[in-house]
Write a protein that holds these residues in place. Structure first.
Motif, short mmCIF file in Angstrom:
data_model
loop_
_atom_site.label_atom_id
_atom_site.label_comp_id
_atom_site.label_asym_id
_atom_site.label_seq_id
_atom_site.Cartn_x
_atom_site.Cartn_y
_atom_site.Cartn_z
N PHE A 110 38.78 35.15 46.95
CA PHE A 110 39.61 35.93 47.87
C PHE A 110 39.62 35.27 49.24
CE2 PHE A 110 38.96 40.42 45.81
CZ PHE A 110 39.41 39.92 44.61
N ASP A 111 40.83 35.11 49.79
CA ASP A 111 40.90 34.78 51.21
C ASP A 111 40.82 36.08 52.00
OD1 ASP A 111 43.43 35.95 51.06
OD2 ASP A 111 44.49 34.03 51.04
N GLY A 112 40.86 35.98 53.32
CA GLY A 112 40.70 37.17 54.14
C GLY A 112 41.78 38.21 53.90
N ASP A 139 41.15 41.99 52.47
CA ASP A 139 41.59 43.17 53.25
C ASP A 139 42.50 44.07 52.41
OD1 ASP A 139 40.16 42.27 55.42
OD2 ASP A 139 41.90 41.46 56.48
N ALA A 140 43.41 43.46 51.65
CA ALA A 140 44.34 44.24 50.83
C ALA A 140 43.61 44.99 49.72
CB ALA A 140 45.41 43.33 50.24
N GLU A 181 43.17 49.10 49.31
CA GLU A 181 43.56 49.83 48.10
C GLU A 181 42.39 50.65 47.57
OE1 GLU A 181 46.81 50.86 45.64
OE2 GLU A 181 46.67 49.77 47.54
N VAL A 182 41.18 50.14 47.69
CA VAL A 182 40.00 50.91 47.28
C VAL A 182 39.88 52.17 48.14
CG1 VAL A 182 37.47 50.90 47.18
CG2 VAL A 182 38.75 48.90 46.38
N GLU A 183 40.11 52.04 49.42
CA GLU A 183 40.06 53.21 50.32
C GLU A 183 41.14 54.22 49.94
OE1 GLU A 183 37.90 53.97 52.64
OE2 GLU A 183 36.75 52.09 52.75
N ARG A 184 42.32 53.73 49.58
CA ARG A 184 43.40 54.64 49.17
C ARG A 184 43.04 55.35 47.87
NH1 ARG A 184 46.96 50.97 51.94
NH2 ARG A 184 46.89 49.46 50.23
N LEU A 185 42.40 54.62 46.96
CA LEU A 185 41.96 55.23 45.70
C LEU A 185 40.97 56.36 45.97
CD1 LEU A 185 41.73 55.36 42.60
CD2 LEU A 185 40.02 53.51 42.75
N ALA A 186 39.99 56.09 46.82
CA ALA A 186 38.99 57.11 47.13
C ALA A 186 39.64 58.34 47.76
CB ALA A 186 37.93 56.53 48.06
N HIS A 230 47.06 41.43 42.74
CA HIS A 230 47.41 41.12 44.14
C HIS A 230 48.61 40.20 44.10
CE1 HIS A 230 47.02 40.46 48.42
NE2 HIS A 230 46.94 39.15 48.23
N GLY A 231 49.76 40.73 44.49
CA GLY A 231 50.98 39.93 44.44
C GLY A 231 51.39 39.67 43.01
N GLU A 232 51.46 38.39 42.65
CA GLU A 232 51.88 37.99 41.31
C GLU A 232 50.72 37.56 40.44
OE1 GLU A 232 54.93 35.02 41.79
OE2 GLU A 232 55.77 36.07 43.50
N ARG A 233 49.49 37.78 40.88
CA ARG A 233 48.33 37.35 40.13
C ARG A 233 47.33 38.48 39.94
NH1 ARG A 233 47.31 31.84 40.20
NH2 ARG A 233 45.94 32.39 38.45
#
Length: 368
Positions: free
Chosen positions: A338-340, A344-345, A349-354, A308-311
């Motif tokens: 995880f913050d909100g 959400d991100a 991405e999990v939904e996109r993977l599915a 997520h981002g740089e981490r």
């Protein structure tokens, strides 16, 4: 040689840009493979085979499952043992193929089985592309595996792999999950090999460009020596001990604005392969646990690193149930809370993977 000093944030950005994991996606599969230098091959498909998942994590939905196999069939990519590479890189490997193997045990096994080799080549010359199951085992000296000499048709598989490494056979596609083999002279273009020393230098330069930043001495990958020394600019990274090597072109852009994104990565992804580098640069611990007993796993059988981002922020323990049309998510392990926005991100991405896998829904928190 002057030593450059980088913050850990700069070093992370160099590594992520080199691996095409910022917001700027590659234009197509062939350019992706050329830039990364290879895709790792592993058939484990708890979520998707390694070549497909690595490509999707960069290209997104423009990549379809099986496109790597299509490109191999179209002679745009070639497979060399555990890697898929661009056909344009073939000249960098031809002389090494001609000298393979260096291992004396393998050399002796091949010498003992010259008739077996001739049988295999004659069969393929006469019948065209074949599957391993269609190749008779005529080995004079069986290939043994394990302390008790278990082989179970291992001789056929090893002979096909050996002939591939020698540049005599080439993979030309698949039938189901089985590889099709043909004579390399009918598959590979007629090109001049790059002299070995020059080829090794170019390959090591391109490896550094694909990694961005690494220790000077790194473990070799399939087709390399066991250890490889990288060139590049000498770098020190805050909070880490010792020297690093950085790709000069990427080093010049270390201070530029970084456009991040979220990505779910294959356990066989090149960025996850160097575990000490992951820990030093990203403070991220990772291990593929598919070979561990279930009760000793921390993250799951086939946990995907979450960027997520740089981490690297966690691991996704998931499995595709293609029969039921479900991506089962057993856990989302949070290395960093995880913050909100992060949650959400990651869920998006999990939904996109599915959806990419052709699965109709995602089920969370089921029993593994």
């Amino acid at each position: 040689m002057a030593t450059h000093r980088l913050t850990v944030q700069q070093a992370r950005r160099i590594a992520l840009r080199a691996q095409l994991l910022d917001a700027h996606r590659p234009v197509d599969l062939i350019h992706l493979v050329e830039d990364l230098t290879f895709l790792a091959v592993d058939p484990t498909s708890a979520v998707a085979p390694a070549v497909d998942l690595v490509a999707w994590s960069r290209l997104g939905d423009q990549y379809w499952q099986g496109a790597v196999d299509d490109a191999i069939s179209d002679r745009m990519l070639f497979q060399l043992r555990g890697t898929v590479r661009s056909m344009s890189d073939l000249p960098l490997y031809l002389e090494q193929m001609a000298r393979w193997p260096q291992n004396e045990t393998v050399r002796q096994w091949l010498a003992d089985n010259l008739e077996f080799e001739r049988d295999v080549l004659a069969l393929i010359e006469a019948d065209g592309p074949v599957l391993a199951k269609d190749v008779p085992d005529t080995a004079r000296v069986p290939y043994t595996w394990g302390a008790e000499g278990w082989s179970s048709r291992r001789s056929v598989a090893e002979m096909l792999e050996a002939l591939n490494m020698q540049g005599k056979l080439a993979m030309v596609g698949r039938k189901g999950r089985q590889r099709l083999w043909d004579l390399a002279e009918r598959v590979y273009p007629q090109v001049e090999p790059v002299p070995l020393e020059e080829a090794l230098r170019e390959r090591v330069d391109r490896r550094l460009a694909a990694e961005g930043i690494a220790r000077k001495r790194v473990q070799g990958r399939s087709g390399d020596a066991w250890w490889v020394e990288l060139p590049g600019e000498v770098v020190q990274v805050e909070g880490t001990d010792g020297e690093w090597r950085a790709d000069p072109a990427l080093l010049e852009h270390a201070d530029e604005e970084f456009e991040p994104r979220t990505a779910l990565l294959s356990p066989f992804d090149a960025i996850a392969a160097d575990r000490p580098r992951l820990l030093d640069l990203f403070d991220y611990e990772y291990m593929l646990e598919m070979y561990k007993p279930r009760g000793k796993r921390r993250w799951g059988y086939f946990a995907l690193p979450i960027l997520h981002g740089e981490r690297f922020v966690g691991k996704l323990d998931a499995k595709a149930d293609r029969k039921e049309g479900v991506l089962n998510v057993f856990a989302v392990h949070e290395d960093l809370p995880f913050d909100g926005a992060t949650m959400d991100a990651v869920h998006a991405e999990v939904e996109r993977l599915a959806a990419w896998l052709g699965l109709g829904r995602v089920d969370y928190a089921r029993d593994a």
